[in-house]
Design a protein around this motif. Structure first.
Motif, PDB file in Angstrom:
ATOM      1  N   GLU A 143       0.819  -1.216   0.000  1.00 43.33           N
ATOM      2  CA  GLU A 143       0.000   0.000   0.000  1.00 43.33           C
ATOM      3  C   GLU A 143       0.852   1.265   0.000  1.00 43.33           C
ATOM      4  OE1 GLU A 143       0.751  -0.806   4.412  1.00 43.33           O
ATOM      5  OE2 GLU A 143       0.554  -1.954   2.537  1.00 43.33           O
ATOM      6  N   PHE A 144       2.136   1.155   0.309  1.00 47.81           N
ATOM      7  CA  PHE A 144       3.023   2.318   0.303  1.00 47.81           C
ATOM      8  C   PHE A 144       3.395   2.653  -1.142  1.00 47.81           C
ATOM      9  CE2 PHE A 144       5.164   2.218   4.780  1.00 47.81           C
ATOM     10  CZ  PHE A 144       3.913   2.136   5.376  1.00 47.81           C
ATOM     11  N   GLN A 145       3.202   3.887  -1.518  1.00 48.55           N
ATOM     12  CA  GLN A 145       3.507   4.330  -2.875  1.00 48.55           C
ATOM     13  C   GLN A 145       4.883   4.996  -2.896  1.00 48.55           C
ATOM     14  OE1 GLN A 145       1.589   3.574  -5.584  1.00 48.55           O
ATOM     15  NE2 GLN A 145       0.445   2.375  -4.081  1.00 48.55           N
ATOM     16  N   LEU A 146       5.883   4.268  -3.313  1.00 49.37           N
ATOM     17  CA  LEU A 146       7.258   4.779  -3.328  1.00 49.37           C
ATOM     18  C   LEU A 146       7.592   5.525  -4.613  1.00 49.37           C
ATOM     19  CD1 LEU A 146       9.093   1.684  -1.795  1.00 49.37           C
ATOM     20  CD2 LEU A 146       8.223   3.716  -0.604  1.00 49.37           C
ATOM     21  N   HIS A 147       6.913   5.185  -5.702  1.00 50.98           N
ATOM     22  CA  HIS A 147       7.123   5.863  -6.982  1.00 50.98           C
ATOM     23  C   HIS A 147       6.066   6.940  -7.205  1.00 50.98           C
ATOM     24  CE1 HIS A 147       9.200   2.004  -7.936  1.00 50.98           C
ATOM     25  NE2 HIS A 147       9.929   2.752  -8.755  1.00 50.98           N
ATOM     26  N   LEU A 148       6.424   7.936  -7.987  1.00 48.74           N
ATOM     27  CA  LEU A 148       5.438   8.868  -8.523  1.00 48.74           C
ATOM     28  C   LEU A 148       4.651   8.171  -9.639  1.00 48.74           C
ATOM     29  CD1 LEU A 148       7.455  12.214  -8.755  1.00 48.74           C
ATOM     30  CD2 LEU A 148       5.685  11.622  -7.089  1.00 48.74           C
ATOM     31  N   PRO A 149       3.550   8.762 -10.103  1.00 54.22           N
ATOM     32  CA  PRO A 149       2.771   8.135 -11.183  1.00 54.22           C
ATOM     33  C   PRO A 149       3.561   7.883 -12.460  1.00 54.22           C
ATOM     34  CG  PRO A 149       1.434   9.783 -10.080  1.00 54.22           C
ATOM     35  CD  PRO A 149       2.820   9.916  -9.514  1.00 54.22           C
ATOM     36  N   ASP A 150       4.708   8.553 -12.650  1.00 55.86           N
ATOM     37  CA  ASP A 150       5.500   8.284 -13.857  1.00 55.86           C
ATOM     38  C   ASP A 150       6.226   6.939 -13.796  1.00 55.86           C
ATOM     39  OD1 ASP A 150       7.663   8.710 -12.157  1.00 55.86           O
ATOM     40  OD2 ASP A 150       8.396  10.497 -13.184  1.00 55.86           O
ATOM     41  N   CYS A 151       6.134   6.260 -12.633  1.00 55.07           N
ATOM     42  CA  CYS A 151       6.711   4.923 -12.433  1.00 55.07           C
ATOM     43  C   CYS A 151       8.236   4.925 -12.392  1.00 55.07           C
ATOM     44  CB  CYS A 151       6.232   3.940 -13.502  1.00 55.07           C
ATOM     45  SG  CYS A 151       4.449   3.717 -13.547  1.00 55.07           S
ATOM     46  N   LEU A 152       8.851   6.077 -12.368  1.00 58.96           N
ATOM     47  CA  LEU A 152      10.303   6.203 -12.445  1.00 58.96           C
ATOM     48  C   LEU A 152      10.870   6.959 -11.241  1.00 58.96           C
ATOM     49  CD1 LEU A 152      12.184   7.344 -15.674  1.00 58.96           C
ATOM     50  CD2 LEU A 152      12.908   8.075 -13.420  1.00 58.96           C
ATOM     51  N   HIS A 153      10.305   8.132 -10.960  1.00 59.42           N
ATOM     52  CA  HIS A 153      10.857   8.995  -9.913  1.00 59.42           C
ATOM     53  C   HIS A 153      10.293   8.653  -8.533  1.00 59.42           C
ATOM     54  CE1 HIS A 153      11.775  11.521 -13.499  1.00 59.42           C
ATOM     55  NE2 HIS A 153      12.891  11.702 -12.809  1.00 59.42           N
ATOM     56  N   SER A 176       8.463   9.149  -5.003  1.00 57.69           N
ATOM     57  CA  SER A 176       7.495   9.969  -4.288  1.00 57.69           C
ATOM     58  C   SER A 176       8.182  10.537  -3.048  1.00 57.69           C
ATOM     59  CB  SER A 176       6.305   9.116  -3.863  1.00 57.69           C
ATOM     60  OG  SER A 176       6.720   8.186  -2.862  1.00 57.69           O
ATOM     61  N   PRO A 177       7.547  11.464  -2.315  1.00 60.39           N
ATOM     62  CA  PRO A 177       8.124  11.905  -1.049  1.00 60.39           C
ATOM     63  C   PRO A 177       8.411  10.736  -0.099  1.00 60.39           C
ATOM     64  CG  PRO A 177       6.417  13.434  -1.722  1.00 60.39           C
ATOM     65  CD  PRO A 177       6.362  12.287  -2.692  1.00 60.39           C
ATOM     66  N   MET A 178       7.533   9.744  -0.099  1.00 56.21           N
ATOM     67  CA  MET A 178       7.761   8.560   0.738  1.00 56.21           C
ATOM     68  C   MET A 178       8.999   7.796   0.266  1.00 56.21           C
ATOM     69  SD  MET A 178       5.122   5.406   1.507  1.00 56.21           S
ATOM     70  CE  MET A 178       4.169   6.312   2.741  1.00 56.21           C
ATOM     71  N   GLY A 179       9.158   7.671  -1.049  1.00 62.68           N
ATOM     72  CA  GLY A 179      10.328   6.980  -1.582  1.00 62.68           C
ATOM     73  C   GLY A 179      11.627   7.699  -1.247  1.00 62.68           C
ATOM     74  N   SER A 180      11.618   9.018  -1.346  1.00 61.63           N
ATOM     75  CA  SER A 180      12.824   9.782  -1.001  1.00 61.63           C
ATOM     76  C   SER A 180      13.122   9.702   0.493  1.00 61.63           C
ATOM     77  CB  SER A 180      12.653  11.247  -1.426  1.00 61.63           C
ATOM     78  OG  SER A 180      12.639  11.358  -2.833  1.00 61.63           O
ATOM     79  N   TYR A 181      12.086   9.651   1.304  1.00 59.24           N
ATOM     80  CA  TYR A 181      12.296   9.510   2.750  1.00 59.24           C
ATOM     81  C   TYR A 181      12.972   8.178   3.057  1.00 59.24           C
ATOM     82  CZ  TYR A 181      11.317   9.328   7.761  1.00 59.24           C
ATOM     83  OH  TYR A 181      11.431   9.229   9.132  1.00 59.24           O
ATOM     84  N   LEU A 182      12.526   7.118   2.402  1.00 61.58           N
ATOM     85  CA  LEU A 182      13.160   5.818   2.588  1.00 61.58           C
ATOM     86  C   LEU A 182      14.618   5.869   2.134  1.00 61.58           C
ATOM     87  CD1 LEU A 182      13.115   2.792   3.202  1.00 61.58           C
ATOM     88  CD2 LEU A 182      12.127   2.419   0.931  1.00 61.58           C
ATOM     89  N   ALA A 183      14.870   6.447   0.971  1.00 60.01           N
ATOM     90  CA  ALA A 183      16.239   6.566   0.463  1.00 60.01           C
ATOM     91  C   ALA A 183      17.119   7.344   1.436  1.00 60.01           C
ATOM     92  CB  ALA A 183      16.233   7.241  -0.903  1.00 60.01           C
ATOM     93  N   ALA A 184      16.578   8.415   1.995  1.00 58.44           N
ATOM     94  CA  ALA A 184      17.356   9.237   2.926  1.00 58.44           C
ATOM     95  C   ALA A 184      17.764   8.442   4.154  1.00 58.44           C
ATOM     96  CB  ALA A 184      16.539  10.465   3.334  1.00 58.44           C
ATOM     97  N   ASN A 185      16.867   7.628   4.664  1.00 59.06           N
ATOM     98  CA  ASN A 185      17.201   6.827   5.840  1.00 59.06           C
ATOM     99  C   ASN A 185      18.235   5.756   5.520  1.00 59.06           C
ATOM    100  OD1 ASN A 185      15.489   7.325   8.509  1.00 59.06           O
ATOM    101  ND2 ASN A 185      14.212   7.880   6.761  1.00 59.06           N
ATOM    102  N   VAL A 186      18.166   5.197   4.313  1.00 61.77           N
ATOM    103  CA  VAL A 186      19.196   4.233   3.923  1.00 61.77           C
ATOM    104  C   VAL A 186      20.564   4.916   3.868  1.00 61.77           C
ATOM    105  CG1 VAL A 186      20.035   2.757   2.049  1.00 61.77           C
ATOM    106  CG2 VAL A 186      17.606   2.738   2.649  1.00 61.77           C
TER     107      VAL A 186
END
Length: 248
Positions: free
Chosen positions: A181-191, A193-203
Motif C-alpha cells: 500500500e506504500f507508494q514509493l514511486h510517482l505516477p510516472d513509475c520512475l521517480h 514519491s516523497p515517501m520513496g525519497s524519505y526511505l532513500a534518505a534513511n538508507v
C-alpha cells in the motif's frame, strides 16, 4: 556582514562535508536536505553540496569542470554517486563500458585530494514495472529483474573501488513486499514519491552513521509510516554490511 560570513564558514567547518553527484533521483524531494534533517536530529551536522542534473550520467558529470574543481579544491568526508536510472540495469558490456570507468574516475580523483573520504554508491531503485523504455533486453523488463541488475552493478562499483554501497533499491524491494500500500514511486513509475525519497534518505543516513537510531523527522508521513521506513532502511544496511563493502 563580516560576522555573518564568518559564522557561516565556522558552521561549515564544524560539519561533515557531503558531495552529491547525480540526477533527478537525488534532487526530487531534495534528498540531501532530508538526510541533513535526519542527521541534525541525531546531533550530527552535515554540509551538503550538490552537483545534480536531470538525466545525467556519471560520464557527463566527469566532463563537468565544476565537479572536478570541487573535487580538487575542497575536502570531502562523503561523496554520494548516483548513476542515471536505467544505465546500470543494462547489458553487462554496456555497464562495463559506460558506467564502471566513470565511477572509478570520479572516485579516484576524489581520493587524490580527499584521501580519507568515503565514496557511497547510491544503489537506485528499479522503475515500478521495469524499464520504462522497453527494449529487447529482457533482464530489465520487470521490476524484480531490473532491481537485480541495478544491485549487481552498484555492488560491483563499490567492490571495484573499495568503497561503500547504500542499498536504497534493496530497501524499496523490502517495503514493496511488506507494505504494497506504500507508494514509493510517482505516477510516472520512475521517480521517487516523497515517501520513496524519505526511505532513500534513511538508507543513506544509516550507511553514514553505521548504527540504529530513532528520529522524529517524518516529512509529512504519519509516525507509523515513518517508523516502518526507518526500520526497514536500518535493517537493510546493518544486516548486510559485509556484502555492501561497508567497514567503519
Amino acid at each position: 556582514m563580516f560576522c555573518v560570513a564568518t559564522s557561516a564558514r565556522a558552521a561549515e567547518a564544524d560539519s561533515l562535508r557531503v558531495l552529491w553527484v547525480g540526477n533527478s533521483l537525488t534532487y526530487f524531494n531534495d534528498l540531501p536536505a532530508i538526510v541533513q534533517d535526519i542527521a541534525a536530529s541525531q546531533g550530527l551536522k552535515l554540509s551538503m553540496t550538490r552537483v545534480l542534473k536531470g538525466g545525467e550520467q556519471l560520464s557527463g558529470h566527469w566532463a563537468n569542470p565544476r565537479l572536478k574543481k570541487l573535487l580538487k579544491e575542497q575536502r570531502w568526508d562523503y561523496i554520494v554517486l548516483q548513476e542515471q536510472s536505467q544505465l546500470p540495469g543494462m547489458e553487462t558490456d554496456v555497464v562495463a563500458r559506460e558506467v564502471y570507468p566513470y565511477a572509478h574516475k570520479i572516485d579516484s580523483l576524489a581520493h587524490v585530494y580527499s584521501p580519507q573520504a568515503h565514496t557511497i554508491y547510491y544503489m537506485t531503485f528499479a522503475h515500478k514495472y521495469g524499464n520504462v523504455d522497453k527494449t529487447d533486453y529482457t533482464l530489465d523488463d520487470t521490476y524484480d529483474l531490473m532491481q537485480m541488475r541495478l544491485a549487481t552493478s552498484y555492488l560491483e562499483m563499490a567492490y571495484q573501488n573499495n568503497s561503500w554501497c547504500a542499498p536504497v533499491g534493496w530497501a524499496w524491494e523490502a517495503v514493496r513486499k511488506a507494505h504494497p500500500e506504500f507508494q514509493l514511486h510517482l505516477p510516472d513509475c520512475l521517480h521517487p514519491s516523497p515517501m520513496g525519497s524519505y526511505l532513500a534518505a534513511n538508507v543513506i543516513f544509516t550507511t553514514i552513521i553505521g548504527r540504529p537510531y530513532q528520529t522524529d523527522v517524518c516529512r509529512d508521513l504519519t509516525p507509523e509510516q515513518a517508523e516502518v521506513l526507518q526500520q526497514t532502511a536500518q535493517q537493510t544496511v546493518l544486516q548486510n554490511l559485509k556484502v555492501l563493502n561497508i567497514r567503519y
